[in-house]
Design a protein around this motif. Structure first.
Motif, PDB file in Angstrom:
ATOM      1  N   GLN A 117      -1.131  -0.587  -7.461  1.00 56.52           N
ATOM      2  CA  GLN A 117      -0.165  -0.345  -6.391  1.00 56.52           C
ATOM      3  C   GLN A 117       0.450   1.058  -6.488  1.00 56.52           C
ATOM      4  OE1 GLN A 117       2.709  -3.394  -5.966  1.00 56.52           O
ATOM      5  NE2 GLN A 117       3.937  -2.203  -4.526  1.00 56.52           N
ATOM      6  N   TYR A 171       3.662   2.630  -5.968  1.00 58.67           N
ATOM      7  CA  TYR A 171       5.057   2.212  -5.779  1.00 58.67           C
ATOM      8  C   TYR A 171       5.826   3.120  -4.841  1.00 58.67           C
ATOM      9  CZ  TYR A 171       4.349  -0.936  -9.706  1.00 58.67           C
ATOM     10  OH  TYR A 171       3.895  -1.925 -10.522  1.00 58.67           O
ATOM     11  N   GLN A 212      -2.855   5.292 -10.499  1.00 56.15           N
ATOM     12  CA  GLN A 212      -3.999   4.704  -9.788  1.00 56.15           C
ATOM     13  C   GLN A 212      -5.336   5.257 -10.298  1.00 56.15           C
ATOM     14  OE1 GLN A 212      -3.304   5.594  -5.605  1.00 56.15           O
ATOM     15  NE2 GLN A 212      -2.723   3.457  -5.288  1.00 56.15           N
TER      16      GLN A 212
END
Ligand code: DGJ
Length: 682
Positions: free
Chosen positions: A25, A27, A213
């Protein structure tokens, strides 16, 4: 930024790219921002950090619009406008694309209309986001005589920063260039690789961040170290262009593209010609007079090169420049060494049909100089602290317009008084210690305004003297960068001219810069024979820095023939395509090839780089860049007088054979360097 890679054939499919990634994710919703601000929701390394005029530290940048201008068939300019919804603050991102060369230059322009000044605390030129399984960095480090030492490492999570804080001779420890290979280290012909370089001759900073990521964020620009910049309302802050080239066919293709781009768009007169020369530095150092120089001018003619370059030591009277302890700043010819000034030397050279060039180091001052006593306020130093020297000298404050004027006039006076002067070597030997300007109100502007001041002077020089060739030197390669190269025709890669060392140094420089920009001089450094030294220097812009009068007749004859041989193929080296065939780091024989653009002629240089017993070219070396369907005659050239080639004469091979099987130059302990000429047979 959703994609950076090979062009897709259906533009409509770019939008589908993000949907194919199932990464961790984000954020913040902005890991992949095209220009990441700080102080709002960003949690990663920012491209820009500011303090607004009201003291607030937050910045958000929203897309407002964009424009694409087609500048010509090859070049377009995309600008993307971003604005902060809460403050009257804007950034425009520029992307200049060169289609044929596949090069992109990007920079930003920062502006605001707030009530007072805004403090810029970070101000990148570029913010890229790459996706890959892994990222392999090739970076370079160095020191005096040890430029461009490569290191390859896998980037891990977190930030790897490449930077310099040295100010003037900024690249002494690290040049502003790097490479990133995606997924695995790329080879010459395989793999996806991105080259990055900053057009800036001062402090730079590259942050390479593998984010949560697993994407790679690259944030590149001027270094913000000690450089918070106070920006007035309405004033534009333009960052220097960051250059990238991306290849999915390995390092070779990327460097050929960059070399083409450099010759066409960046260096001075990149598609023009260059002067071969004789320099006196290594043969005389500071110990010369008019007679000695006149004899060297005669030697220049004897050698057959175009120009004689007088190096350091020709100036200073009250404090004569007889060593590196005195004289810098006093740019009048030394009356004892040169009673008739520079003019008589230019005249003598003209009489002998050679051109005359001169060394300067205009940004510097020795404490033992008249300038130091006349203008202490022009010098970068801390008012209440002891001076600290690099090579016994200090740096002049180029942020000061008076100093800019002084430096401009060093060049202008020399050229006005000696219109025949044909060449400058512009040196820069000192870093900045004790960074303080008695001119600037805001000390944190010094590092940036220094470089801007330097560029102002160089712009002024180029306006008046657009064509005079100038060599960019900085105690070797301490200032080789694309910002400076706009004003220079060539650079001095290193004071290390040991030819064995140079094979490695020139190999690494060649990833980023074309041979026409690389000045290589034959000197007495190293243990290799004269032929080896000349062969290595021929892979660029050839020069000599040896005492011609000490050469044996045979050596002199060889040098003279070598200059003629070089003249016969120099255009291929300067303007052709370069192929690195055999890597000195991993092979016993290094090999580099240059092919002309029509693929009808080429030159191949091969050297023994491992002196252990029995080493040599056991296998054929595969050539590259030829036309498979053409036939080529191979001839060994630049043979030392009285020696014969061990290769069969008049051998003809197809391009296909030479590229599939290769050719053996027969390099061994008896033949440590071999130059081959390829000519198409019709
Ligand atoms: C450093 C340069 O790299 C040398 O080539 C030479 O010009 C010296 N400076 C002169 O001081």
């Amino acid at each position: 930024m959703i994609y950076y890679g090979k062009k897709l054939s259906s533009p409509g499919e770019y939008a589908q790219i993000p949907g194919e990634y199932r990464q961790a994710q984000d954020y913040t919703g902005m890991y992949d921002a095209a220009y990441t601000p700080s102080g709002t929701r960003n949690l990663l390394e920012p491209a820009i950090t500011v303090t607004h005029s009201d003291g607030n530290n937050s910045l958000a940048l929203k897309y407002v619009g964009h424009q694409v201008k087609q500048l010509n068939d090859d070049v377009s300019l995309l600008s993307v406008e971003l604005k902060d919804p809460a403050y009257d603050f804007e950034v425009t991102l520029y992307y200049k694309s060169y289609y044929k060369e596949d090069v992109i230059e990007q920079w930003s322009v920062i502006k605001h209309h707030e009530k007072g000044n805004v403090q810029l605390r970070k101000f990148a030129s570029a913010n890229l986001c790459l996706k890959g399984k892994s990222y392999w960095l090739r970076q370079f480090h160095g020191d005096w005589a040890k430029e461009m030492q490569p290191e390859v490492s896998k980037l891990t999570h977190g930030i790897k920063t490449l930077d310099t804080k040295l100010g003037t001779r900024a690249d002494l420890f690290q040049p502003p260039v790097f490479m990133i290979s995606l997924n695995q280290p790329s080879t010459e012909d395989e793999g996806e690789v991105l080259y990055g370089a900053l057009e800036w001759s001062g402090n730079f900073r590259f942050d390479l961040e593998v984010d949560p990521q697993n994407n790679l964020r690259i944030i590149a620009g001027m270094n913000n170290y000690a450089s918070t910049y106070s920006l007035k309302p309405g004033e534009e802050f333009k960052t220097p262009p960051f250059i990238t080239v991306l290849s999915n066919k390995g390092k070779g293709e990327a460097s050929r593209q960059l070399q083409d781009w450099t010759r066409k768009y960046q260096i001075m007169d990149g598609e023009g010609s260059r002067l071969t020369l004789l320099n006196n530095w290594e043969s005389t150092f500071f110990d010369f007079n008019e007679d000695k120089l006149k004899a060297l001018i005669k030697d220049t003619r004897k050698l057959g090169v175009d120009l004689f370059l007088v190096d350091d030591g020709w100036f200073g009277n009250k404090y004569p420049r007889n060593s590196d302890h005195a004289g810098l700043g006093d740019w009048q010819a030394n009356k004892k060494k040169l009673p008739d000034g520079v003019f008589s030397l230019v005249k003598e050279a003209t009489k002998d049909s050679v051109k005359f060039g001169i060394w300067i180091e205009p940004e510097m001052v020795n404490p033992k100089s008249e300038l130091y006593h006349q203008h202490p306020d022009w010098i970068i130093k801390q008012p209440d602290r002891p001076e600290y020297y690099f090579r016994n000298q200090l740096v002049l404050d180029m942020s000061n317009p008076k100093v800019q004027d002084f430096v401009y006039h060093i060049v202008d006076n020399l050229l006005t008084k000696n219109p025949g002067l044909a060449y400058f070597k512009w040196d820069c030997n000192s870093v900045i210690y004790n960074a303080h300007s008695s001119y600037l109100g805001n000390q944190s502007h010094l590092y940036i305004d220094y470089v801007r001041g330097l560029y102002k002077v160089l712009d002024r020089i180029r306006k008046k003297y657009p064509h005079i060739p100038m060599m960019l030197c900085s105690g070797g390669g301490g200032r080789v960068d694309y910002g400076a190269l706009k004003y220079f025709t060539e650079f001095w890669p290193s004071d290390n001219t040991d030819p064995l060392e140079r094979i490695f140094i020139q190999w690494e420089y060649s990833y980023f810069y074309p041979a026409i920009a690389t000045s290589n001089h034959v000197t007495a450094w190293g243990k290799q024979p004269l032929k080896f030294r000349i062969d290595v220097a021929m892979m660029g812009k050839l020069g000599f820095d040896i005492d011609i009068s000490h050469l044996s007749d045979k050596d002199l004859q060889f040098c003279r023939e070598a200059v003629k041989t070089y003249d016969s193929f120099k255009n291929i080296v300067w303007h052709g395509e370069q192929y690195r065939l055999s890597d000195p780091f991993t092979n016993d024989v290094a090999s580099v090839m240059y092919v002309d653009k029509t693929k009808s002629s080429g030159v191949v240089f091969s050297y023994l780089v491992n002196n252990r017993f029995g080493k040599g070219s056991k296998l054929p070396i595969r050539f590259k860049g030829l036309d498979a369907s053409k036939k080529y005659r191979i001839e060994e050239i630049n043979l030392y007088p009285g020696t014969k080639s061990t290769l069969k004469a008049n051998q003809v091979f197809s391009g296909d054979f030479l590229m599939q099987i290769g050719f053996n130059p027969d390099v061994n302990a008896q033949r440590t360097s071999v130059v081959l000429k390829l000519e198409e047979v019709k």
